[in-house]
Structures are given as structure tokens and as C-alpha cells.
Write an enzyme that holds these catalytic residues in place. Sequence first.
Site, PDB file in Angstrom:
ATOM      1  N   GLU A 128       0.830  -1.214   0.000  1.00 26.28           N
ATOM      2  CA  GLU A 128       0.000   0.000   0.000  1.00 26.28           C
ATOM      3  C   GLU A 128       0.866   1.265   0.000  1.00 26.28           C
ATOM      4  OE1 GLU A 128      -2.681  -0.917  -1.088  1.00 26.28           O
ATOM      5  OE2 GLU A 128      -4.187  -0.501   0.428  1.00 26.28           O
ATOM      6  N   THR A 181      -5.518  10.458  -7.091  1.00 26.50           N
ATOM      7  CA  THR A 181      -5.413  10.283  -5.635  1.00 26.50           C
ATOM      8  C   THR A 181      -4.929  11.585  -4.992  1.00 26.50           C
ATOM      9  OG1 THR A 181      -4.776   8.028  -6.126  1.00 26.50           O
ATOM     10  CG2 THR A 181      -4.532   8.712  -3.852  1.00 26.50           C
TER      11      THR A 181
HETATM   12  P1  ADP Z   1      -7.828   1.397  -5.287  1.00 24.34           P
HETATM   13  O1  ADP Z   1      -8.141   2.875  -5.167  1.00 24.34           O
HETATM   14  O2  ADP Z   1      -8.765   0.652  -6.176  1.00 24.34           O
HETATM   15  O3  ADP Z   1      -7.652   0.756  -3.985  1.00 24.34           O
HETATM   16  P2  ADP Z   1      -5.179   1.970  -5.447  1.00 24.34           P
HETATM   17  O4  ADP Z   1      -5.221   3.421  -5.776  1.00 24.34           O
HETATM   18  O5  ADP Z   1      -4.985   1.519  -4.041  1.00 24.34           O
HETATM   19  O6  ADP Z   1      -6.466   1.287  -6.048  1.00 24.34           O
HETATM   20  O7  ADP Z   1      -3.959   1.310  -6.229  1.00 24.34           O
HETATM   21  C1  ADP Z   1      -3.721   1.576  -7.527  1.00 24.34           C
HETATM   22  C2  ADP Z   1      -2.238   1.943  -7.737  1.00 24.34           C
HETATM   23  O8  ADP Z   1      -1.348   0.883  -7.376  1.00 24.34           O
HETATM   24  C3  ADP Z   1      -2.007   2.215  -9.204  1.00 24.34           C
HETATM   25  O9  ADP Z   1      -1.118   3.291  -9.302  1.00 24.34           O
HETATM   26  C4  ADP Z   1      -1.343   0.943  -9.698  1.00 24.34           C
HETATM   27  O10 ADP Z   1      -0.519   1.142 -10.811  1.00 24.34           O
HETATM   28  C5  ADP Z   1      -0.535   0.497  -8.495  1.00 24.34           C
HETATM   29  N1  ADP Z   1      -0.308  -0.961  -8.487  1.00 24.34           N
HETATM   30  C6  ADP Z   1       0.881  -1.600  -8.484  1.00 24.34           C
HETATM   31  N2  ADP Z   1       0.703  -2.937  -8.450  1.00 24.34           N
HETATM   32  C7  ADP Z   1      -0.616  -3.167  -8.434  1.00 24.34           C
HETATM   33  C8  ADP Z   1      -1.412  -4.348  -8.386  1.00 24.34           C
HETATM   34  N3  ADP Z   1      -0.888  -5.580  -8.371  1.00 24.34           N
HETATM   35  N4  ADP Z   1      -2.752  -4.188  -8.345  1.00 24.34           N
HETATM   36  C9  ADP Z   1      -3.305  -2.962  -8.382  1.00 24.34           C
HETATM   37  N5  ADP Z   1      -2.609  -1.818  -8.421  1.00 24.34           N
HETATM   38  C10 ADP Z   1      -1.259  -1.907  -8.447  1.00 24.34           C
END
Ligand code: ADP
Length: 307
Positions: A128, A181
Site C-alpha cells: 500500500e 489520488t
Molecule cells: P484502489 O483505489 O482501487 O484501492 P489503489 O489506488 O490503491 O487502487 O492502487 C492503484 C495503484 O497501485 C495504481 O497506481 C497501480 O498502478 C498500483 N499498483 C501496483 N501494483 C498493483 C497491483 N498488483 N494491483 C493494483 N494496483 C497496483
Amino acid sequence: MESIRIFSPASVANISCGFDVLGLALETIGDFMTVIKVPEPGVRITRITGQKLPLEAKKNVAGVAALALLDKFEFEGGFEIEIEKRIKPGSGIGSSAASASGAVWAINELLGHPFSKLELVEFAMEGERLASGAAHADNVAPALFGGFTLVRSYEPLDIIRIPAPEDLFATVVHPLIEIKTADSRKILKTSITLADGIKQWGNLGGLVAGLYTKDYGLIGRSLVDHIIEPTRSILIPGFDEVKRAALNAGALGCGISGSGPSIFALSKGETIAKQTAAVMKEIYGGLEIDYDVHVSNINPYGIKEIY
Ligand code: ADP
């Protein structure tokens, strides 16, 4: 055991009154992953389907979380990870959390459970940190523990799993728009008034009590956010309309999922949850914004092995 295939669920964080501390696991949407124990040391991501994401372990949350675990465990070999991405990154339903927590859960199984779930949360939080710059636990905790989770404290990490009534269902709509974000962070105030604080922790206590006592009226009354939603919802087109329509359809409450743009609603029973999904679809259809909708029970166990 040399290899394992798993399902790692999407999750809803914040849940109106629990900004940065509450989360819940979904059951009908999540990533699938296959993790293989290999003699070569290190972590390799060999395949990602469904989304374009980096294969390099240090740039993928699954790799980063896996490396954080291996840093704390003497092991001569390594692991290969395949990810079937079903959760769109940036949706606000824990896309990065599902991959990060799935990787460490699977490796822990293959190594014979050297780590507790709480320790796995700490490793997954490193993923994260890569995704958002902050090592949050509010999505990885529900993915690993299931049900609702409360992050009572970060130092030391203290996570409380809260059981959900069986008849509680979530509806999530993801309008396919991009919110940076950085923008959803920038818009947040950095201080709150005492009056807002009092309302918010009143509701947080009420929601937790309502979940334990299966008091749906109390759950509904507590699903209110006096602090984040009034400012963040401005970034989500159709938010007020969706919320009004969800409540009219009988949902107990409705708010922003994580940092958005997904919107979640909680309902008593699947029928109301499906009616809520129908009104959400109608609104985004009318606004000509593409969307995904998911209806799900609250996932009681979190990540699981798939046979
Ligand atoms: P969400 O808002 O759906 O939780 P996040 O913002 O936490 O999604 O995560 C997305 C970010 O993490 C993107 O920048 C993405 O490129 C990066 N990322 C890296 N590896 C992964 C992965 N295995 N799965 C999803 N996102 C990833």
C-alpha cells in the site's frame, strides 16, 4: 505444498463514519492469484492478465509485499506470482490491497504459516505504501481477516475483526472516471471541529455496536460522515443523486468507498441491495457515464484458497 491458487477480495474502506480505520471485505469481486514456490531465490511476477500493471516485483504491490515478508524469513528459494486482475486499479475498492494481501497470504500458506494475520497485514501495508505513498491497513486488514475490521491503532498495530450480520449486503457502483489520488487527498481539510469530531465518533461507536448486536436501525443511523464526504463527494459526478436514490430504494446508508470514485451502500437483504444496484445503474446510465456495479454479501473469511 508447492503452489496455491487463491481469491483475494475487493474491499470498502472508511464506511462513512470510519475514515482511515474501518473496512469491509466483499465476496463477489476480487483478484485471482497463483503463487508457486521455486528454487531460485527472490520474487518474480510472471504474468498479469486483466490490467496493464508492472511486472517488475519492486514496482508491483504484490512483489513489494512478498519481498517485505521474505525479508523477515530465512528461505533459500523464491516465489513466482501470477495475477488475474479483476479489480480495476484506482476504483476505490482496494485493488492494490487485494494483490498485496493475496501475495503474502499465499506465501504464508506455502511456507507452513510462520506468520500471524496481523504480521501479514504489516507486510501487505508495504504494498500500500508503494500504491499510495502511505502504509494504510484499512483495505488490507479486511482482505486478510474478512468481515469488518477496525484499525484501532497503528503504533502498535492493533486490528479488531468485527463480525457482520449475515443478512447485510453491500452494493458498490464504480463510475468509470478518473480521480487523481493527489486531488482526493488535497481536497481534505487537515483539522476538524470538536463538534464534528463528537458526531463522527458517536456514529463510529454506533456502527460497531450495531454490527455486533445486528441492529440494522442503529447501523443505518450510524452510516453518516460529517467530515470527509461533504468535501470529497464533490469530485464524484452524480454522488448526491445516487445517495438519495439508494436511501429511497431502502438502503441503510450510502457513502464514498475508500477515496472514491466508487460509491457503496449497505442494505438489509439481497433484494434491497439489488434494487439499490438498479437505481445506481439508472443514474449513471442517465448521466452517460460508464460504470461497474457489484452486489455482495460481506465476505466472512477474506482471502481463500481455490481448488
Ligand atoms: P484502489 O483505489 O482501487 O484501492 P489503489 O489506488 O490503491 O487502487 O492502487 C492503484 C495503484 O497501485 C495504481 O497506481 C497501480 O498502478 C498500483 N499498483 C501496483 N501494483 C498493483 C497491483 N498488483 N494491483 C493494483 N494496483 C497496483
